[in-house]
Write a protein that holds these residues in place. Structure first.
Motif, PDB file in Angstrom:
ATOM      1  N   GLN A 135       0.821  -1.208   0.000  1.00  0.00           N
ATOM      2  CA  GLN A 135       0.000   0.000   0.000  1.00  0.00           C
ATOM      3  C   GLN A 135       0.856   1.259   0.000  1.00  0.00           C
ATOM      4  O   GLN A 135       0.518   2.265  -0.627  1.00  0.00           O
ATOM      5  CB  GLN A 135      -0.937   0.006   1.216  1.00  0.00           C
ATOM      6  N   GLU A 136       1.984   1.225   0.691  1.00  0.00           N
ATOM      7  CA  GLU A 136       2.866   2.384   0.718  1.00  0.00           C
ATOM      8  C   GLU A 136       3.509   2.622  -0.650  1.00  0.00           C
ATOM      9  O   GLU A 136       3.680   3.770  -1.073  1.00  0.00           O
ATOM     10  CB  GLU A 136       3.921   2.196   1.809  1.00  0.00           C
ATOM     11  N   LEU A 137       3.865   1.563  -1.348  1.00  0.00           N
ATOM     12  CA  LEU A 137       4.379   1.716  -2.707  1.00  0.00           C
ATOM     13  C   LEU A 137       3.303   2.268  -3.629  1.00  0.00           C
ATOM     14  O   LEU A 137       3.582   3.098  -4.503  1.00  0.00           O
ATOM     15  CB  LEU A 137       4.899   0.380  -3.239  1.00  0.00           C
ATOM     16  N   VAL A 138       2.065   1.823  -3.430  1.00  0.00           N
ATOM     17  CA  VAL A 138       0.945   2.355  -4.211  1.00  0.00           C
ATOM     18  C   VAL A 138       0.770   3.844  -3.936  1.00  0.00           C
ATOM     19  O   VAL A 138       0.500   4.634  -4.851  1.00  0.00           O
ATOM     20  CB  VAL A 138      -0.354   1.580  -3.893  1.00  0.00           C
ATOM     21  N   THR A 139       0.941   4.253  -2.674  1.00  0.00           N
ATOM     22  CA  THR A 139       0.830   5.663  -2.311  1.00  0.00           C
ATOM     23  C   THR A 139       1.887   6.499  -3.027  1.00  0.00           C
ATOM     24  O   THR A 139       1.599   7.579  -3.554  1.00  0.00           O
ATOM     25  CB  THR A 139       0.983   5.836  -0.788  1.00  0.00           C
ATOM     26  N   LEU A 140       3.119   5.993  -3.047  1.00  0.00           N
ATOM     27  CA  LEU A 140       4.181   6.687  -3.778  1.00  0.00           C
ATOM     28  C   LEU A 140       3.849   6.784  -5.257  1.00  0.00           C
ATOM     29  O   LEU A 140       4.031   7.833  -5.888  1.00  0.00           O
ATOM     30  CB  LEU A 140       5.510   5.947  -3.593  1.00  0.00           C
ATOM     31  N   GLY A 141       3.366   5.688  -5.825  1.00  0.00           N
ATOM     32  CA  GLY A 141       2.986   5.692  -7.231  1.00  0.00           C
ATOM     33  C   GLY A 141       1.874   6.687  -7.522  1.00  0.00           C
ATOM     34  O   GLY A 141       1.876   7.351  -8.566  1.00  0.00           O
ATOM     35  N   ALA A 142       0.927   6.798  -6.599  1.00  0.00           N
ATOM     36  CA  ALA A 142      -0.182   7.740  -6.774  1.00  0.00           C
ATOM     37  C   ALA A 142       0.321   9.182  -6.778  1.00  0.00           C
ATOM     38  O   ALA A 142      -0.165  10.023  -7.558  1.00  0.00           O
ATOM     39  CB  ALA A 142      -1.218   7.537  -5.674  1.00  0.00           C
TER      40      ALA A 142
END
Length: 338
Positions: free
Chosen positions: A188-195
């Motif tokens: 989820q944290e990687l997804v947040t960075l990607g977002a």
């Protein structure tokens, strides 16, 4: 947690900072970003006002649809302005300019003399320099995203990014996270960075270039001990430091970079590795952020992109610059903003 810095500004009187009487202040990450942006904007305005009488130059354009001569303003007009005289297609697709057949030039960097001009996109016969500028820009923007992705309680100190190496399979930015001892980001944290990355792409922000004095660069990055250690070696040759701005984010890079963030298409932030001295770093909390991206218009299927993503997850072993910049490059998260 707030960050303690010393202000030495003789210009930002609203912050009550004076060169003769240093004042200890505490800046959050966002306050430091805003301060650098303000200084960048003031310096760009000062340099523009210094130009004085406007002189004309001739730019011999070579390329589609026809060769032509453009009369532009010396020190003001940019290759981007030239592209606007040609077509919307040139504006959207041109990533770099090639002057006199030898010098690669930022699209938003003012032209200084008579020259020939070729506009470079991602489909030119020899795309090596365009690809390097793309990879370099991706690293720079990864630092911009990391700087704002964490909560205010987590100090974020951008360190540097090595020169672009497309063969490595990933673009990278090294970040000092002094309060995160053994952080391993969740999916989820990687997804947040990607977002955060995608949001910056969608803003279609230009990559603006500015050369500043060593003194001003040190003032702009006074909150970041890594940058202040790197700046003297960068300015050693001519006393200048090259900065780039996208949105409000300002960072150091020798460039060149692509024209605007909208030229980055599919992107993924794939991994974060704690370096542990494996790349010549003596910092205990230095983390390597890694990602992979494609230019706008380059389309591959999901399976092919997943292969690129899996490769990019592996630790990129490029050496981390220590005393200088070689590019000069559903549950709530504990560390990152939702």
């Amino acid at each position: 947690m707030r960050r303690q810095i010393l202000c030495f500004s003789t210009q930002i009187t609203q912050n009550n900072c004076f060169k003769t009487s240093p004042l200890i202040r505490f800046l959050s990450t966002q306050e430091a970003i805003d301060r650098r942006y303000h200084l960048f904007t003031l310096e760009k305005k000062r340099q523009a006002e210094k130009i004085g009488r406007i002189e004309k130059i001739e730019v011999q354009y070579k390329g589609i649809p026809n060769d032509c001569t453009l009369v532009m303003n010396k020190g003001i007009s940019t290759p981007y302005d030239c592209a606007r005289h040609l077509s919307e297609w040139h504006v959207d697709t041109s990533a770099l300019a090639l002057l006199d057949g030898t010098v690669y030039w930022d699209m938003h960097r003012p032209l200084e003399e008579n020259c020939t001009l070729e506009l470079q996109n991602f489909t030119v016969p020899e795309p090596q320099q365009v690809n390097r500028a793309f990879w370099r820009t991706c690293s720079y923007m990864l630092g911009a995203c990391a700087a704002v992705a964490f909560k205010d309680t987590v100090p974020v100190k951008l360190h540097s990014f090595p020169g672009p190496d497309i063969r490595s399979g990933s673009f990278i930015y090294d970040v000092d996270l002094p309060t995160l001892g053994d952080w391993s980001p969740s999916h989820q944290e990687l997804v947040t960075l990607g977002a955060e990355y995608v949001k910056l792409i969608q803003k279609n922000e230009p990559l603006e270039r500015l050369e500043v004095s060593e003194e001003l660069a040190l003032e702009m990055f006074v909150d970041n001990e890594h940058k202040t250690k790197q700046i003297p070696s960068i300015a050693r040759n001519n006393g200048k430091v090259t900065l780039y701005k996208v949105g409000k984010h300002v960072d150091i890079s020798k460039g060149p970079m692509i024209s605007h963030t909208g030229q980055i298409g599919r992107v993924s932030v794939v991994s974060v590795h704690k370096l542990n001295g494996s790349t010549n770093s003596d910092l205990k909390q230095l983390y390597r952020f890694q990602g992979v991206a494609l230019p706008t218009g380059v389309i591959i299927n999901h399976f092919a992109f997943s292969i690129l993503t899996e490769r990019a997850k592996k630790l990129n072993t490029a050496k981390s610059p220590i005393s200088k910049v070689t590019e000069p490059e559903e549950s709530e998260s504990i560390a990152m903003k939702a």
